[in-house]
Write an enzyme that holds these catalytic residues in place. Structure first.
Site, PDB file in Angstrom:
ATOM      1  N   ASP A  67       0.888  -1.217  -0.033  1.00 54.30           N
ATOM      2  CA  ASP A  67      -0.096  -0.124  -0.068  1.00 54.30           C
ATOM      3  C   ASP A  67       1.003   1.228   0.151  1.00 54.30           C
ATOM      4  OD1 ASP A  67       0.877  -0.561   2.627  1.00 54.30           O
ATOM      5  OD2 ASP A  67      -1.100  -1.077   3.342  1.00 54.30           O
ATOM      6  N   ASP A 136      -7.738  -2.566  14.241  1.00 56.82           N
ATOM      7  CA  ASP A 136      -9.182  -2.776  14.062  1.00 56.82           C
ATOM      8  C   ASP A 136      -9.266  -3.860  12.778  1.00 56.82           C
ATOM      9  OD1 ASP A 136      -7.914  -1.874  11.483  1.00 56.82           O
ATOM     10  OD2 ASP A 136      -8.906  -0.164  11.458  1.00 56.82           O
ATOM     11  N   HIS A 138      -7.471  -4.566  10.036  1.00 54.53           N
ATOM     12  CA  HIS A 138      -7.040  -4.180   8.670  1.00 54.53           C
ATOM     13  C   HIS A 138      -6.008  -5.055   8.147  1.00 54.53           C
ATOM     14  CE1 HIS A 138      -4.708  -0.595   9.769  1.00 54.53           C
ATOM     15  NE2 HIS A 138      -3.860  -1.485   9.360  1.00 54.53           N
ATOM     16  N   GLU A 143      -9.668  -1.446   5.407  1.00 50.81           N
ATOM     17  CA  GLU A 143     -10.472  -1.025   6.555  1.00 50.81           C
ATOM     18  C   GLU A 143     -11.630  -1.855   6.748  1.00 50.81           C
ATOM     19  OE1 GLU A 143      -8.590   0.227   8.792  1.00 50.81           O
ATOM     20  OE2 GLU A 143      -7.741   2.216   8.260  1.00 50.81           O
TER      21      GLU A 143
HETATM   22  C1  F6R Z   1       1.518  -1.609   6.298  1.00 47.75           C
HETATM   23  C2  F6R Z   1       0.082  -2.108   6.118  1.00 47.75           C
HETATM   24  C3  F6R Z   1      -0.575  -2.388   7.471  1.00 47.75           C
HETATM   25  C4  F6R Z   1       0.144  -2.682   8.578  1.00 47.75           C
HETATM   26  C5  F6R Z   1      -0.686  -2.699   9.877  1.00 47.75           C
HETATM   27  C6  F6R Z   1       0.012  -2.876  11.261  1.00 47.75           C
HETATM   28  O1  F6R Z   1       1.999  -1.749   4.924  1.00 47.75           O
HETATM   29  O2  F6R Z   1      -0.345  -2.713   5.251  1.00 47.75           O
HETATM   30  O3  F6R Z   1      -1.737  -3.201   7.362  1.00 47.75           O
HETATM   31  O4  F6R Z   1       0.910  -4.087   8.408  1.00 47.75           O
HETATM   32  O5  F6R Z   1      -1.331  -1.352  10.090  1.00 47.75           O
HETATM   33  O6  F6R Z   1       0.931  -2.081  11.273  1.00 47.75           O
HETATM   34  P1  F6R Z   1       2.201  -2.300  12.303  1.00 47.75           P
HETATM   35  O7  F6R Z   1       3.085  -3.267  11.772  1.00 47.75           O
HETATM   36  O8  F6R Z   1       3.068  -0.942  12.362  1.00 47.75           O
HETATM   37  O9  F6R Z   1       1.385  -2.386  13.630  1.00 47.75           O
END
Ligand code: F6R
Length: 261
Positions: A67, A136, A138, A143
Protein backbone atom coordinates in the site's frame (compact mmCIF):
# COMPACT_ATOMS: atom_id res chain seq x y z
CA UNK A 1 -4.20 -21.32 9.04
CA UNK A 2 -1.18 -22.30 11.11
CA UNK A 3 -0.68 -20.42 14.39
CA UNK A 4 2.84 -20.25 15.83
CA UNK A 5 3.25 -18.58 19.23
CA UNK A 6 6.83 -17.50 19.91
CA UNK A 7 8.54 -15.97 22.96
CA UNK A 8 9.79 -12.75 21.34
CA UNK A 9 10.34 -10.72 18.17
CA UNK A 10 13.80 -12.17 17.68
CA UNK A 11 12.31 -15.67 17.30
CA UNK A 12 9.65 -14.28 14.95
CA UNK A 13 12.46 -12.74 12.90
CA UNK A 14 14.42 -15.98 12.84
CA UNK A 15 11.49 -18.16 11.80
CA UNK A 16 9.97 -15.68 9.36
CA UNK A 17 13.38 -14.85 7.90
CA UNK A 18 13.92 -18.56 7.37
CA UNK A 19 10.74 -18.82 5.30
CA UNK A 20 11.88 -15.99 2.99
CA UNK A 21 15.46 -17.30 2.80
CA UNK A 22 14.29 -20.82 1.92
CA UNK A 23 12.07 -19.44 -0.82
CA UNK A 24 14.68 -17.24 -2.54
CA UNK A 25 17.23 -20.03 -2.26
CA UNK A 26 14.88 -22.50 -3.97
CA UNK A 27 13.50 -19.89 -6.39
CA UNK A 28 15.93 -16.95 -6.82
CA UNK A 29 13.48 -15.00 -9.01
CA UNK A 30 10.67 -15.27 -6.48
CA UNK A 31 8.06 -12.52 -6.24
CA UNK A 32 7.86 -11.17 -2.69
CA UNK A 33 5.01 -9.21 -1.18
CA UNK A 34 6.28 -6.68 1.37
CA UNK A 35 4.53 -4.77 4.14
CA UNK A 36 5.62 -1.61 5.93
CA UNK A 37 5.02 -0.77 9.59
CA UNK A 38 6.56 -2.25 12.73
CA UNK A 39 5.45 -5.89 12.48
CA UNK A 40 7.82 -7.11 9.71
CA UNK A 41 10.92 -5.32 11.03
CA UNK A 42 12.34 -8.31 12.93
CA UNK A 43 12.04 -10.42 9.77
CA UNK A 44 13.67 -7.74 7.62
CA UNK A 45 16.53 -7.39 10.13
CA UNK A 46 17.00 -11.15 10.12
CA UNK A 47 17.11 -11.19 6.31
CA UNK A 48 19.65 -8.35 6.24
CA UNK A 49 21.84 -10.35 8.64
CA UNK A 50 21.52 -13.47 6.47
CA UNK A 51 22.40 -11.38 3.41
CA UNK A 52 25.45 -9.87 5.10
CA UNK A 53 26.55 -13.40 6.07
CA UNK A 54 26.35 -14.36 2.38
CA UNK A 55 23.50 -16.81 2.98
CA UNK A 56 20.86 -15.18 0.83
CA UNK A 57 20.61 -12.91 -2.20
CA UNK A 58 17.67 -10.95 -3.60
CA UNK A 59 19.48 -10.00 -6.81
CA UNK A 60 16.98 -11.85 -9.01
CA UNK A 61 13.91 -11.41 -6.82
CA UNK A 62 11.13 -8.89 -7.36
CA UNK A 63 8.93 -7.26 -4.75
CA UNK A 64 5.57 -5.53 -4.54
CA UNK A 65 4.56 -3.46 -1.53
CA UNK A 66 1.05 -3.59 -0.14
CA UNK A 67 0.00 0.00 0.00
CA UNK A 68 0.91 3.68 -0.22
CA UNK A 69 -0.40 6.91 1.22
CA UNK A 70 -2.13 9.15 -1.31
CA UNK A 71 -0.61 12.57 -1.83
CA UNK A 72 2.58 12.41 0.24
CA UNK A 73 5.30 14.25 -1.72
CA UNK A 74 7.88 12.05 -3.48
CA UNK A 75 10.61 13.07 -1.03
CA UNK A 76 8.52 12.55 2.15
CA UNK A 77 10.32 10.12 4.49
CA UNK A 78 7.07 8.35 5.45
CA UNK A 79 6.12 7.58 1.87
CA UNK A 80 6.00 3.76 1.90
CA UNK A 81 8.24 3.61 -1.15
CA UNK A 82 10.94 5.32 0.95
CA UNK A 83 10.11 3.40 4.13
CA UNK A 84 10.51 -0.04 2.57
CA UNK A 85 13.83 1.01 1.04
CA UNK A 86 15.08 2.25 4.43
CA UNK A 87 13.76 -0.75 6.38
CA UNK A 88 14.64 -3.54 3.99
CA UNK A 89 15.11 -3.36 0.24
CA UNK A 90 17.90 -0.75 0.32
CA UNK A 91 19.82 -2.85 2.86
CA UNK A 92 20.08 -5.92 0.63
CA UNK A 93 20.84 -6.48 -3.05
CA UNK A 94 17.56 -6.03 -4.93
CA UNK A 95 18.23 -4.91 -8.51
CA UNK A 96 17.20 -1.35 -9.48
CA UNK A 97 13.49 -1.13 -10.39
CA UNK A 98 12.75 -4.59 -8.99
CA UNK A 99 10.67 -3.18 -6.12
CA UNK A 100 7.31 -1.63 -6.97
CA UNK A 101 4.55 0.02 -4.97
CA UNK A 102 1.15 1.53 -5.72
CA UNK A 103 1.53 5.07 -7.10
CA UNK A 104 -0.08 7.32 -4.50
CA UNK A 105 0.83 10.37 -6.59
CA UNK A 106 -0.98 9.21 -9.75
CA UNK A 107 -3.43 11.69 -11.27
CA UNK A 108 -5.79 8.84 -12.06
CA UNK A 109 -5.82 6.73 -8.89
CA UNK A 110 -8.42 4.32 -10.25
CA UNK A 111 -6.20 3.52 -13.23
CA UNK A 112 -3.13 3.30 -10.95
CA UNK A 113 -4.88 0.60 -8.90
CA UNK A 114 -5.78 -1.45 -11.95
CA UNK A 115 -2.25 -1.06 -13.35
CA UNK A 116 -0.78 -2.29 -10.09
CA UNK A 117 -2.88 -5.45 -10.07
CA UNK A 118 -1.89 -6.02 -13.70
CA UNK A 119 1.81 -5.60 -12.85
CA UNK A 120 1.57 -8.19 -10.07
CA UNK A 121 -0.19 -10.61 -12.41
CA UNK A 122 2.38 -10.00 -15.17
CA UNK A 123 5.16 -10.86 -12.71
CA UNK A 124 3.48 -14.23 -12.15
CA UNK A 125 1.77 -13.38 -8.86
CA UNK A 126 3.19 -13.09 -5.36
CA UNK A 127 4.93 -16.21 -4.03
CA UNK A 128 5.22 -15.08 -0.41
CA UNK A 129 3.34 -12.16 1.14
CA UNK A 130 4.23 -10.72 4.53
CA UNK A 131 1.41 -8.98 6.39
CA UNK A 132 0.86 -7.09 9.61
CA UNK A 133 -2.61 -6.50 10.99
CA UNK A 134 -4.15 -3.27 12.23
CA UNK A 135 -5.75 -2.98 15.68
CA UNK A 136 -9.05 -2.68 13.78
CA UNK A 137 -8.36 -5.88 11.84
CA UNK A 138 -7.20 -4.33 8.56
CA UNK A 139 -4.67 -6.08 6.32
CA UNK A 140 -3.03 -3.87 3.75
CA UNK A 141 -5.19 -0.81 4.36
CA UNK A 142 -8.43 -2.70 3.83
CA UNK A 143 -10.35 -1.10 6.65
CA UNK A 144 -13.53 -2.58 8.22
CA UNK A 145 -16.29 -2.71 5.64
CA UNK A 146 -13.92 -3.44 2.76
CA UNK A 147 -15.20 -5.76 0.07
CA UNK A 148 -13.80 -9.23 0.66
CA UNK A 149 -13.23 -9.43 -3.12
CA UNK A 150 -11.65 -5.98 -3.52
CA UNK A 151 -8.80 -5.13 -5.87
CA UNK A 152 -6.13 -2.42 -5.52
CA UNK A 153 -7.97 0.87 -5.01
CA UNK A 154 -8.28 4.03 -2.95
CA UNK A 155 -9.40 3.63 0.67
CA UNK A 156 -10.10 6.11 3.45
CA UNK A 157 -8.11 5.37 6.60
CA UNK A 158 -10.13 5.03 9.80
CA UNK A 159 -9.55 7.48 12.63
CA UNK A 160 -8.07 4.56 14.64
CA UNK A 161 -5.52 3.71 11.93
CA UNK A 162 -4.52 7.36 11.62
CA UNK A 163 -4.09 7.52 15.40
CA UNK A 164 -2.04 4.28 15.34
CA UNK A 165 0.20 5.66 12.58
CA UNK A 166 0.62 9.17 14.01
CA UNK A 167 3.74 7.82 15.77
CA UNK A 168 5.46 7.87 12.38
CA UNK A 169 4.46 11.54 11.86
CA UNK A 170 5.84 13.06 15.10
CA UNK A 171 2.48 12.24 16.77
CA UNK A 172 0.83 14.88 14.58
CA UNK A 173 -2.53 13.35 13.60
CA UNK A 174 -3.19 16.07 11.04
CA UNK A 175 -0.02 15.08 9.19
CA UNK A 176 -1.27 11.48 8.64
CA UNK A 177 -2.88 11.23 5.18
CA UNK A 178 -6.58 10.41 5.02
CA UNK A 179 -6.40 8.30 1.85
CA UNK A 180 -4.26 5.45 0.66
CA UNK A 181 -3.97 3.16 -2.33
CA UNK A 182 -3.98 -0.44 -1.12
CA UNK A 183 -3.94 -3.91 -2.57
CA UNK A 184 -7.45 -5.26 -2.17
CA UNK A 185 -8.40 -8.30 -0.15
CA UNK A 186 -8.96 -10.19 -3.40
CA UNK A 187 -5.47 -9.15 -4.56
CA UNK A 188 -3.82 -10.25 -1.31
CA UNK A 189 -5.69 -13.58 -1.38
CA UNK A 190 -3.95 -14.47 -4.68
CA UNK A 191 -0.53 -14.69 -2.98
CA UNK A 192 0.57 -18.32 -2.77
CA UNK A 193 1.80 -18.22 0.84
CA UNK A 194 0.89 -15.56 3.39
CA UNK A 195 2.95 -14.90 6.51
CA UNK A 196 1.14 -12.64 8.98
CA UNK A 197 3.01 -11.21 11.97
CA UNK A 198 1.44 -9.63 15.05
CA UNK A 199 3.06 -8.60 18.31
CA UNK A 200 1.89 -6.83 21.45
CA UNK A 201 -1.30 -6.67 23.51
CA UNK A 202 -2.79 -4.04 21.21
CA UNK A 203 -3.19 -6.67 18.48
CA UNK A 204 -4.78 -9.36 20.71
CA UNK A 205 -8.40 -8.57 19.82
CA UNK A 206 -7.69 -8.36 16.07
CA UNK A 207 -5.76 -11.65 16.23
CA UNK A 208 -8.61 -13.35 18.09
CA UNK A 209 -11.06 -12.33 15.34
CA UNK A 210 -8.57 -13.17 12.57
CA UNK A 211 -8.08 -16.73 13.78
CA UNK A 212 -11.23 -17.64 15.68
CA UNK A 213 -13.91 -15.14 14.63
CA UNK A 214 -16.53 -15.34 11.91
CA UNK A 215 -15.44 -14.28 8.42
CA UNK A 216 -16.72 -10.73 8.11
CA UNK A 217 -15.87 -7.46 6.37
CA UNK A 218 -15.99 -5.94 9.89
CA UNK A 219 -12.69 -7.75 10.59
CA UNK A 220 -11.15 -7.76 7.10
CA UNK A 221 -8.24 -10.06 7.96
CA UNK A 222 -10.73 -12.88 8.57
CA UNK A 223 -10.86 -13.42 4.79
CA UNK A 224 -7.54 -15.24 5.27
CA UNK A 225 -9.50 -18.14 6.80
CA UNK A 226 -10.39 -18.95 3.18
CA UNK A 227 -6.73 -19.06 2.08
CA UNK A 228 -5.09 -22.50 1.85
CA UNK A 229 -1.63 -21.47 3.13
CA UNK A 230 -1.44 -18.87 5.89
CA UNK A 231 1.18 -18.87 8.66
CA UNK A 232 0.52 -16.57 11.63
CA UNK A 233 3.54 -15.68 13.79
CA UNK A 234 2.59 -14.21 17.17
CA UNK A 235 4.23 -13.21 20.41
CA UNK A 236 2.60 -14.17 23.71
CA UNK A 237 0.83 -10.82 24.11
CA UNK A 238 -0.75 -10.87 20.64
CA UNK A 239 -1.84 -14.49 21.28
CA UNK A 240 -3.29 -13.73 24.71
CA UNK A 241 -6.96 -13.76 23.63
CA UNK A 242 -6.82 -16.97 21.59
CA UNK A 243 -9.24 -19.55 22.97
CA UNK A 244 -7.37 -22.50 21.48
CA UNK A 245 -3.84 -21.29 22.29
CA UNK A 246 -2.94 -24.54 24.06
CA UNK A 247 -3.96 -26.53 20.99
CA UNK A 248 -1.94 -24.29 18.63
CA UNK A 249 1.13 -24.69 20.86
CA UNK A 250 0.73 -28.46 21.01
CA UNK A 251 0.21 -28.69 17.25
CA UNK A 252 3.35 -26.71 16.48
CA UNK A 253 5.44 -28.60 19.09
CA UNK A 254 4.45 -31.97 17.62
CA UNK A 255 4.60 -30.93 13.96
CA UNK A 256 6.37 -33.41 11.66
CA UNK A 257 9.67 -31.84 10.53
CA UNK A 258 8.94 -32.61 6.85
CA UNK A 259 5.95 -30.26 6.88
CA UNK A 260 7.94 -27.01 7.09
CA UNK A 261 6.02 -23.76 7.40
C1 F6R B 1 1.49 -1.68 6.10
C2 F6R B 1 0.15 -2.26 6.15
C3 F6R B 1 -0.64 -2.29 7.41
C4 F6R B 1 0.17 -2.66 8.64
C5 F6R B 1 -0.70 -2.62 9.88
C6 F6R B 1 0.06 -2.96 11.13
O1 F6R B 1 2.02 -1.77 4.79
O2 F6R B 1 -0.33 -2.66 5.15
O3 F6R B 1 -1.67 -3.24 7.26
O4 F6R B 1 0.72 -3.94 8.47
O5 F6R B 1 -1.25 -1.34 10.00
O6 F6R B 1 1.03 -1.97 11.35
P1 F6R B 1 2.19 -2.20 12.39
O7 F6R B 1 2.97 -3.37 11.92
O8 F6R B 1 3.01 -0.94 12.33
O9 F6R B 1 1.54 -2.43 13.70
Amino acid sequence: MEIVILPNSQEIGRLGGGVFADLVTAKPDAVLGLATGSSPLAIYDNLVARHQAGEVSFAQARAFTLDEYVGLPADHPERYRSVIEKDFTGRVDFAPDSVQGPNGLAEDLRAAGAEYDAAIAAAGGVDLQILGIGTDGHIGFNEPGSSLASRTRIKTLTHQTRLDNARFFDNDLDAVPVHCLTQGLGTIMEARHILLVATGQGKAEAVHHLVEGAVSAMWPGTILQHHPHVTVLLDEAAASRLQLAAYYRQTYASKPAWQGL
